[in-house]
Structures are given as C-alpha cells and as structure tokens.
Design an enzyme around this catalytic site. Structure first.
Site, PDB file in Angstrom:
ATOM      1  N   LEU A 163       0.844  -1.186   0.000  1.00 22.19           N
ATOM      2  CA  LEU A 163       0.000   0.000   0.000  1.00 22.19           C
ATOM      3  C   LEU A 163       0.883   1.242   0.000  1.00 22.19           C
ATOM      4  CD1 LEU A 163      -2.522  -1.188   2.739  1.00 22.19           C
ATOM      5  CD2 LEU A 163      -2.659  -1.566   0.268  1.00 22.19           C
ATOM      6  N   ASP A 164       0.797   2.026  -1.049  1.00 26.48           N
ATOM      7  CA  ASP A 164       1.654   3.189  -1.214  1.00 26.48           C
ATOM      8  C   ASP A 164       1.295   4.296  -0.214  1.00 26.48           C
ATOM      9  OD1 ASP A 164       3.642   4.719  -2.913  1.00 26.48           O
ATOM     10  OD2 ASP A 164       1.886   6.001  -3.174  1.00 26.48           O
ATOM     11  N   ALA A 165       2.317   4.852   0.424  1.00 26.67           N
ATOM     12  CA  ALA A 165       2.206   6.062   1.263  1.00 26.67           C
ATOM     13  C   ALA A 165       0.937   6.102   2.106  1.00 26.67           C
ATOM     14  CB  ALA A 165       2.312   7.309   0.378  1.00 26.67           C
ATOM     15  N   HIS A 172      12.681   1.366  -5.659  1.00 23.88           N
ATOM     16  CA  HIS A 172      12.392   2.267  -6.786  1.00 23.88           C
ATOM     17  C   HIS A 172      12.409   3.718  -6.328  1.00 23.88           C
ATOM     18  CE1 HIS A 172       8.349   2.337  -4.975  1.00 23.88           C
ATOM     19  NE2 HIS A 172       8.198   3.477  -5.629  1.00 23.88           N
ATOM     20  N   ASP A 173      11.890   3.987  -5.120  1.00 22.19           N
ATOM     21  CA  ASP A 173      11.860   5.354  -4.591  1.00 22.19           C
ATOM     22  C   ASP A 173      13.261   5.905  -4.374  1.00 22.19           C
ATOM     23  OD1 ASP A 173       9.330   6.482  -4.356  1.00 22.19           O
ATOM     24  OD2 ASP A 173       8.853   5.352  -2.544  1.00 22.19           O
ATOM     25  N   GLU A 185       3.521   1.310   3.209  1.00 17.67           N
ATOM     26  CA  GLU A 185       4.645   2.249   3.144  1.00 17.67           C
ATOM     27  C   GLU A 185       4.269   3.461   3.977  1.00 17.67           C
ATOM     28  OE1 GLU A 185       7.129   5.181   0.128  1.00 17.67           O
ATOM     29  OE2 GLU A 185       5.032   4.705  -0.236  1.00 17.67           O
ATOM     30  N   ASP A 204      12.355   2.743   6.011  1.00 14.28           N
ATOM     31  CA  ASP A 204      13.344   3.613   5.372  1.00 14.28           C
ATOM     32  C   ASP A 204      14.524   3.922   6.293  1.00 14.28           C
ATOM     33  OD1 ASP A 204      12.159   3.729   2.919  1.00 14.28           O
ATOM     34  OD2 ASP A 204      11.255   5.705   3.185  1.00 14.28           O
ATOM     35  N   ASP A 205      14.330   3.832   7.611  1.00 14.41           N
ATOM     36  CA  ASP A 205      15.447   4.106   8.522  1.00 14.41           C
ATOM     37  C   ASP A 205      16.600   3.143   8.275  1.00 14.41           C
ATOM     38  OD1 ASP A 205      13.868   6.070   9.592  1.00 14.41           O
ATOM     39  OD2 ASP A 205      14.132   5.432  11.676  1.00 14.41           O
ATOM     40  N   PHE A 206      16.292   1.869   8.068  1.00 19.76           N
ATOM     41  CA  PHE A 206      17.344   0.891   7.779  1.00 19.76           C
ATOM     42  C   PHE A 206      18.045   1.254   6.473  1.00 19.76           C
ATOM     43  CE2 PHE A 206      18.447  -3.556   6.208  1.00 19.76           C
ATOM     44  CZ  PHE A 206      19.577  -3.670   6.987  1.00 19.76           C
ATOM     45  N   HIS A 207      17.266   1.598   5.459  1.00 21.65           N
ATOM     46  CA  HIS A 207      17.857   2.017   4.183  1.00 21.65           C
ATOM     47  C   HIS A 207      18.773   3.217   4.364  1.00 21.65           C
ATOM     48  CE1 HIS A 207      17.980   4.785   0.746  1.00 21.65           C
ATOM     49  NE2 HIS A 207      18.187   3.686   0.050  1.00 21.65           N
TER      50      HIS A 207
END
Length: 567
Positions: A242-244, A375-376, A280, A305-308
């Site tokens: 599920l996007d955003a 992709h983001d 997400e 995203d924190d891990f990224h």
C-alpha cells in the site's frame, strides 16, 4: 445485461454500449442501474455529457480516457500448478521489487514471466510488482495510475497479469502488487465527475485527499476496499503493498486500513491461503502493524526507510537531506536500527525539525522490510543512480542476515550499471512540459543543471532505465550475483538469520574506522566500510567478499564467520 454505477450528484445517467445510449434508473444511495444489450465497449453519460469510462472498469483497452470493456474473471483458465497453489507466509521470505516496463526490453508481463526462473535460482520468494493500473501513454512508474480496478494495456492487460501470476505460482513464487489508494494521476482521472471521491477537508502532496471520512465516504471506502480484494481474489495475487499510507487521511473511529485488513483476513480464510498487506509509511508508528485487537491497523508489515538510510549513509558517505541524522555516525545508526527497528523512535529528527516516531516492539522484526535500494530511493535521485557493485557487496550481507524481511530492487543482485530514472509518457503536452520543468526545478536547488537532469518525457530516459541482462554473465556482475545467491541460501538454511527478535541481535562497531560486526546466534557478520584493515571475527569463515586473510579483514570487505561451522 445490467449495468450499474454510483453517481449521486447526477440528474440523469445513460449507459452507452457500442455507440448506443440506454437510460438508467436512479436507485438508493445514488446508484444507477439499467438494462442494455451485451456489447463490447461501454461508458456512462452523466447529464448528457460524453461517455466516460466506468469507475470500476476491469479493462481500459483504449487507455484511461477511452471506453471500458467487461472482463469475465471466471473465464480465465488457470494452470493446474496455479490451482494447487496454497500461498506462503511473508515472514521468513525474501522479496524482489520489479517494474514490468523496464525489467525487460519488451516491457510486458509475458517477457517478465520469461525471466522468473532467474529469480527462483536467486532464491527469492515473492515478486513485488510496481503499480500496473492504467496511466497515460505507454511508459511510466505507475504511480500516476487511474482506473484502480484495471490493468495497463501495454503491459498485457488483465489476461497478461493473470498469465504472469500463473507462471510465478507454477515456479513457487508468490506475487505482491503495489497499489495506490492515496491519490490518482493528474491525467485520465474521471472520478470527480461521478461523485465525492475526493474531499477538500484534507490536503495531501497531490492535492485534495481521497474522501475517507467526509460525506459520501462510505462508498469511496467500499470502492477502494473492493478494488484491493479483486487483485487478491480474481488475479490470485498473494499480497498488496500500500503506497504512502500516511497520506490516507481518515478521522473516522475505524481507520480505512483497519477496515481493509479485516476484509483481507476474511478473504484469506475464504480462499484458504495466506494474504497480506504491506504498508509504506514514514511515520515510524508501530500502530500500522499492531494487531487490531490491540488497537492497531493489522497490516502484516511495513517498509523501513530508517534501515535504508543508515545503510546508504554507511556505504556512500552521503549526509544531505534526510540522510543527515544517519550520516553523522552511520555505524552507530546501523547498530541502533538493527537492534531497535527504527532509528527515530521518539528521537529528534534534524530533517523534520522535531521529534519523530515511537518505539518498535522488538519481538517483531519481521514486520519491517529491510532493503538497500528501492524504486523510490533510486528513482527519486536526480539521475537515478544506483549503488555500485562494490557498495552492494557490503550492504547485501546486512540486508540478507538482518532480523527484518529482506527486499531487493530489480538488478541489484548483479549490481546493474543501468540507472533507474524518472520517466513519463504524458499525452497532454501541457502536463508533459510541467512535469519536465518541475523535475528540473526540484533538483536545481541541489546544484543540478537542467541539462544534467534526464527529461522524463524523452524515450531515451526509459531506455536507459531498462535492465541489461547480458551483465549477469560478465565480470564483477556475475561475481556479485553469485554472492547474493550464496547469502540468500545461507539465510534460508540458518534459523538464526531469520530470527525476528531484535533483542537477540548484538552489534559491535568502530565509528572512526567504519567497521561493524553483527552477532546473530552462531554467526558473526563483519563489514569493513573503512579504508584500513580490520580484525577478523572469531570462528570459521562461511562466506566472504574482498580481502580476507587468516586473521584480518581488508578495506571495503566483509565476512561471515560461524563459531560452530564444520567443513
């Protein structure tokens, strides 16, 4: 044949079938129904206007602005292997994010299906498709999609998607689909003509919010809920990303995500196979994945995203923008994320100028997806540049031995040299120019010239973003591909490496030297991001990349040792 459509504000509605209009009758709740001959193409005329596509259209053969076409989902002949598919749980799996249009030169479901055996050999469990709903033109990321019940025709339409899912299931691969409920694209969106699908009560980065809590929102919620269920039921997809979801503004007592997860769980029970939702969100709020019985929304997992950001800062040294908090001390940031789930769990975020997040429950690391690229995070860079093969060789062991659910981005496994850039194919010249200028203006603030930022509308941009599969057989690309295969194989054969309990993860690091060692049961995963040799952790070498001698680890190298390994 009966046709029906929700159009509560219309004074008159006709259904046009193969060019002939037939009157419809208004019923309860703003629903219109009418009988008309069974035909090929149809649309609805509101108050005498031109025929518009059906909001619940399953097929748009002429694109988002054209007439709709019915699809009989029961007529598809699934293979025997797909009929016997009983799904697989998300926990313990490895995901692979894939964009249909650039995964192969052909850019179709059929061509992508021909490459699925590569993913089986790699060892992944689920293919996660970027959005496949119709959007203007042929090429696009899919996040400007409209008609959220239909499938982009140039990819292969509804039948193409079903054949892809069939092929994946036949090889033992599950399929996840990225869906966008928080907005629709700027071109081809006809929903406002039908009813209050959007509300001025809330605003999002894309304008007026989808109406989840204002008058008329019961039908809007049902519209989105049922569109989600059709992917899982009629296309036999196993899960949805599920996007955003932070942009799904909903002030009702029962949040839309809770309502959706309830419906998905009921469908899973009916279908007799596991179905799941991945959100997400940048809120760092464990409520999204907490059980509904405990006041949560009941999603199965969410992106982290924190891990990224911690991985990216460690691998690249970048510390601008949202990397600022992670780039100051990347080894400490990695240690914190690996043992706490999030970096920001109530801590100060300099990027946001406020405190952010709340603690994540340590026992449930598998509810977070961990990744080095998406992709983001690639496509939203000015030139869509990826991590290099050398950088990926260092981030891969941390992704694939982490207590999270790992996800790879297509081509990552061989260090694809092709970028993944932002590309569109808007048919409206004014919109195309606005997107082009907006992209260049966005990055001008960071010192990029207009000439350096790829033109999203240029066909060369999508061609540059298409994977070059010949790389998998040459040089460092082939070596990195083998490294990924070995890491995934080790993960799957070692219960310690799929243990989701963050409290059982221990991390030692030397910030100044850029060295980090993660302790996972009997395994020691040591990564040297620095330029000087490091001590080799105790135990027998299981896997290594770079320079590894008897008792030291070379610069930009990594090793996995086991204290009980035997030859």
């Amino acid at each position: 044949m009966e046709y029906q459509v929700w159009a509560p504000s219309a004074g008159r509605v006709d259904v046009e079938v193969d060019g002939t209009a037939h009157p419809m009758t208004r019923g309860e709740g703003g629903w219109w129904r009418g009988e008309a001959p069974a035909g090929l193409d149809y649309g609805f005329r509101l108050d005498g206007g031109r025929a518009l596509p059906d909001p619940r259209s399953a097929r748009q053969p002429y694109g988002p602005d054209g007439l709709s076409r019915r699809v009989d989902h029961t007529a598809h002949r699934w293979s025997t292997s797909s009929d016997s598919w009983r799904g697989r749980p998300l926990a313990g799996s490895v995901l692979y994010e894939l964009h249909v249009g650039t995964f192969t030169e052909e850019g179709t479901f059929a061509a992508a299906a021909q490459r699925l055996r590569h993913l089986v050999e790699l060892g992944v469990d689920f293919v996660e498709l970027l959005p496949v709903c119709p959007f203007p033109g042929r090429h696009g990321w899919g996040y400007d999609g409209v008609a959220p019940w239909a499938v982009h025709e140039p990819y292969g339409g509804p039948d193409g998607l079903k054949h892809f899912v069939d092929a994946a299931h036949g090889l033992g691969l599950g399929v996840v689909l990225d869906v966008v409920h928080n907005h629709l694209g700027p071109s081809g969106n006809h929903l406002p003509a039908y009813g209050p699908y959007f509300t001025e009560r809330h605003q999002t980065p894309w304008g007026s919010a989808v109406n989840l809590d204002a008058p008329g929102s019961d039908e809007v919620r049902a519209y989105l809920r049922e569109s989600a269920l059709t992917w899982l039921r009629d296309y036999r997809i196993d899960g949805l990303r599920l996007d955003a979801v932070h942009a799904l503004v909903d002030d009702r007592a029962v949040h839309f995500l809770e309502e959706l997860s309830t419906a998905v769980d009921a469908l899973a029970a009916s279908e007799g196979r596991p179905l799941f939702l991945i959100g997400e969100s940048d809120l760092n709020n464990p409520r999204h994945t907490s059980p509904r019985q405990a006041g949560g929304y009941g999603l199965t997992a969410q992106w982290s995203d924190d891990f990224h950001h911690a991985l990216h800062a460690a691998a690249t040294g970048e510390s601008q923008g949202y990397y600022a908090d992670f780039g100051r001390a990347p080894m400490a940031a990695l240690a914190r994320v690996l043992t706490r789930g999030w970096f920001h769990d109530g801590t100060w975020s300099s990027f946001r100028g406020r405190h952010h997040g709340r603690p994540f429950p340590q026992a449930y690391g598998h509810r977070l997806l961990g990744y080095a690229q998406t992709h983001d995070q690639v496509g939203n860079r000015a030139i869509g540049d990826r991590l290099t093969a050398r950088q990926l060789a260092l981030t891969a062991p941390l992704v694939l031995t982490a207590p999270f659910t790992p996800m790879l981005f297509m081509g990552e496994e061989w260090g694809a040299s092709t970028p993944w850039q932002y590309f569109t194919d808007h048919t409206d010249p004014g919109l195309a120019q606005a997107v082009r200028q907006g992209r260049r203006r966005e990055f001008a603030a960071y010192g990029w010239t207009a000439e350096e930022v790829p033109d999203p509308q240029d066909p060369a941009t999508v061609r540059a973003s298409t994977l070059d599969w010949s790389e998998t057989r040459t040089g460092v690309h082939a070596e990195l591909l083998q490294w990924y295969r070995e890491l995934i194989r080790l993960r799957k054969s070692s219960p310690e490496l799929t243990d989701p309990d963050l409290s059982r993860v221990r991390v030692d690091f030397d910030e100044e030297a850029g060295r980090l060692t993660v302790h996972r049961g009997r395994f020691r995963i040591a990564v040297n991001f620095g330029e000087k040799p490091a001590d080799l952790p105790a135990g027998e070498v299981v896997l290594s990349w770079g320079e590894v001698s008897r008792n030291w680890l070379g610069p930009r190298s990594c090793v996995i040792t086991s204290v009980t390994a035997s030859r």
